[in-house]
Design a protein around this motif. Sequence first.
Motif, PDB file in Angstrom:
ATOM      1  N   SER A   2       0.602  -1.267  -0.071  1.00  0.00           N
ATOM      2  CA  SER A   2      -0.270  -0.164  -0.624  1.00  0.00           C
ATOM      3  C   SER A   2       0.948   1.228  -0.067  1.00  0.00           C
ATOM      4  O   SER A   2       1.879   1.252   0.902  1.00  0.00           O
ATOM      5  CB  SER A   2      -1.124  -0.064   1.106  1.00  0.00           C
ATOM      6  OG  SER A   2       0.053  -0.169   2.544  1.00  0.00           O
ATOM      7  N   VAL A   3       0.294   2.153  -0.545  1.00  0.00           N
ATOM      8  CA  VAL A   3       0.679   3.907  -0.958  1.00  0.00           C
ATOM      9  C   VAL A   3       0.048   4.679   0.137  1.00  0.00           C
ATOM     10  O   VAL A   3      -1.316   4.654  -0.515  1.00  0.00           O
ATOM     11  CB  VAL A   3       1.110   4.050  -2.211  1.00  0.00           C
ATOM     12  CG1 VAL A   3       1.766   5.668  -2.041  1.00  0.00           C
ATOM     13  CG2 VAL A   3       1.820   3.241  -2.879  1.00  0.00           C
ATOM     14  N   GLU A   4       0.578   5.312   1.467  1.00  0.00           N
ATOM     15  CA  GLU A   4      -0.559   6.607   2.294  1.00  0.00           C
ATOM     16  C   GLU A   4       0.352   7.654   1.545  1.00  0.00           C
ATOM     17  O   GLU A   4       1.028   7.151   1.976  1.00  0.00           O
ATOM     18  CB  GLU A   4      -0.946   5.872   3.336  1.00  0.00           C
ATOM     19  CG  GLU A   4      -1.944   4.753   3.450  1.00  0.00           C
ATOM     20  CD  GLU A   4      -1.355   4.091   4.939  1.00  0.00           C
ATOM     21  OE1 GLU A   4      -0.896   4.967   5.693  1.00  0.00           O
ATOM     22  OE2 GLU A   4      -1.541   2.620   5.712  1.00  0.00           O
ATOM     23  N   PHE A   5      -0.544   8.526   1.612  1.00  0.00           N
ATOM     24  CA  PHE A   5      -0.527  10.157   1.715  1.00  0.00           C
ATOM     25  C   PHE A   5      -1.095  10.982   1.974  1.00  0.00           C
ATOM     26  O   PHE A   5      -2.795  10.884   2.368  1.00  0.00           O
ATOM     27  CB  PHE A   5       0.166  10.799   0.375  1.00  0.00           C
ATOM     28  CG  PHE A   5      -0.450  10.708  -1.011  1.00  0.00           C
ATOM     29  CD1 PHE A   5      -1.566  11.224  -1.082  1.00  0.00           C
ATOM     30  CD2 PHE A   5      -1.312   9.356  -1.207  1.00  0.00           C
ATOM     31  CE1 PHE A   5      -2.845  11.152  -1.762  1.00  0.00           C
ATOM     32  CE2 PHE A   5      -2.491   8.725  -2.192  1.00  0.00           C
ATOM     33  CZ  PHE A   5      -2.882  10.033  -2.738  1.00  0.00           C
ATOM     34  N   ALA A   6      -0.591  12.288   2.773  1.00  0.00           N
ATOM     35  CA  ALA A   6      -1.521  12.708   3.225  1.00  0.00           C
ATOM     36  C   ALA A   6      -1.144  14.292   2.821  1.00  0.00           C
ATOM     37  O   ALA A   6       0.431  14.404   1.689  1.00  0.00           O
ATOM     38  CB  ALA A   6      -1.582  13.234   4.443  1.00  0.00           C
ATOM     39  N   GLY A   7      -1.393  15.216   2.975  1.00  0.00           N
ATOM     40  CA  GLY A   7      -1.149  16.763   2.281  1.00  0.00           C
ATOM     41  C   GLY A   7      -2.050  17.626   1.631  1.00  0.00           C
ATOM     42  O   GLY A   7      -1.472  18.411   1.711  1.00  0.00           O
ATOM     43  N   ASN A   8      -2.486  16.650   0.810  1.00  0.00           N
ATOM     44  CA  ASN A   8      -2.386  17.186  -0.739  1.00  0.00           C
ATOM     45  C   ASN A   8      -3.904  17.941  -0.534  1.00  0.00           C
ATOM     46  O   ASN A   8      -5.087  17.501   0.235  1.00  0.00           O
ATOM     47  CB  ASN A   8      -2.587  15.537  -2.000  1.00  0.00           C
ATOM     48  CG  ASN A   8      -3.181  15.346  -1.420  1.00  0.00           C
ATOM     49  OD1 ASN A   8      -3.721  14.626  -0.540  1.00  0.00           O
ATOM     50  ND2 ASN A   8      -4.507  14.682  -2.724  1.00  0.00           N
ATOM     51  N   GLU A   9      -3.702  19.258  -0.928  1.00  0.00           N
ATOM     52  CA  GLU A   9      -5.722  19.966  -1.166  1.00  0.00           C
ATOM     53  C   GLU A   9      -5.666  20.143  -2.329  1.00  0.00           C
ATOM     54  O   GLU A   9      -7.142  20.028  -2.788  1.00  0.00           O
ATOM     55  CB  GLU A   9      -5.437  20.882  -0.123  1.00  0.00           C
ATOM     56  CG  GLU A   9      -5.744  20.410   0.999  1.00  0.00           C
ATOM     57  CD  GLU A   9      -5.493  21.510   1.890  1.00  0.00           C
ATOM     58  OE1 GLU A   9      -5.629  22.683   2.100  1.00  0.00           O
ATOM     59  OE2 GLU A   9      -4.958  21.552   3.615  1.00  0.00           O
ATOM     60  N   THR A  65       4.508  -1.589   3.507  1.00  0.00           N
ATOM     61  CA  THR A  65       3.828  -0.103   2.761  1.00  0.00           C
ATOM     62  C   THR A  65       5.171   1.625   2.907  1.00  0.00           C
ATOM     63  O   THR A  65       5.824   1.546   3.281  1.00  0.00           O
ATOM     64  CB  THR A  65       2.484   1.101   4.394  1.00  0.00           C
ATOM     65  OG1 THR A  65       3.692   0.845   4.920  1.00  0.00           O
ATOM     66  CG2 THR A  65       1.906  -0.692   4.279  1.00  0.00           C
ATOM     67  N   VAL A  66       4.641   3.000   2.125  1.00  0.00           N
ATOM     68  CA  VAL A  66       5.238   2.920   1.330  1.00  0.00           C
ATOM     69  C   VAL A  66       4.565   4.520   1.931  1.00  0.00           C
ATOM     70  O   VAL A  66       3.250   4.552   1.321  1.00  0.00           O
ATOM     71  CB  VAL A  66       5.765   3.699   0.666  1.00  0.00           C
ATOM     72  CG1 VAL A  66       6.252   5.057   0.084  1.00  0.00           C
ATOM     73  CG2 VAL A  66       6.714   2.224  -0.465  1.00  0.00           C
TER      74      VAL A  66
END
Length: 191
Positions: A2-9, A65-66
């Motif tokens: 899985s690849v998880e990311f945050a901070g994008n609006e 995970t990344v």
Amino acid sequence: ESVEFAGNELVPSAEIDREVGGLKGGTGELKAIEAALERVVSLYRAQGYSLARVESLAVDRERGTVRFRVNEGKIAQIRYEGNEKTKDYIVRREFPLDEGDVFNVEKASQGIVNIKSTGLFDYVLLDVQYLDNRPVVILKVKEKSSELVRIGFHADEEHGVLSTVDLRDGNFRGAWEDLGVVLRYGYRDRG
């Protein structure tokens, strides 16, 4: 796995998923992860968000995970340097970005043109520094001399010899106001 990311609006998650989706099922090589993150940053750059970057990256090989966080480049502060006579609000109203906005290179370029077009400055430079991992935009200006003295002479048969002195300040009180006095003296005026 899985690849998880945050901070994008500003960039939709679906677009980022497209760029990093190739990592799923892969071996987790650093070069592949780097390339995927560069593509994510390129999404932002293509839209003019030139200060966007990947702020943090965590690779958990055991869980497969990344995780990463995007810093879109929200402006923490805008500072003005070099405007000793001109008030800050004169520069600020010509610059279309505010604190809390995401830095956009097209808007910043237009702001530089707007500030230079006031005619109050020889040059306008934009610098970016970081404070606690957030960008601080610094607008550096060099003010032109706003005081002006013009002396003129005119002669004709009707008015005789006429002299004029024009005293002017094109940035009176530092508020981009024009104040001037014209003094005129000649043979006919004396009479």
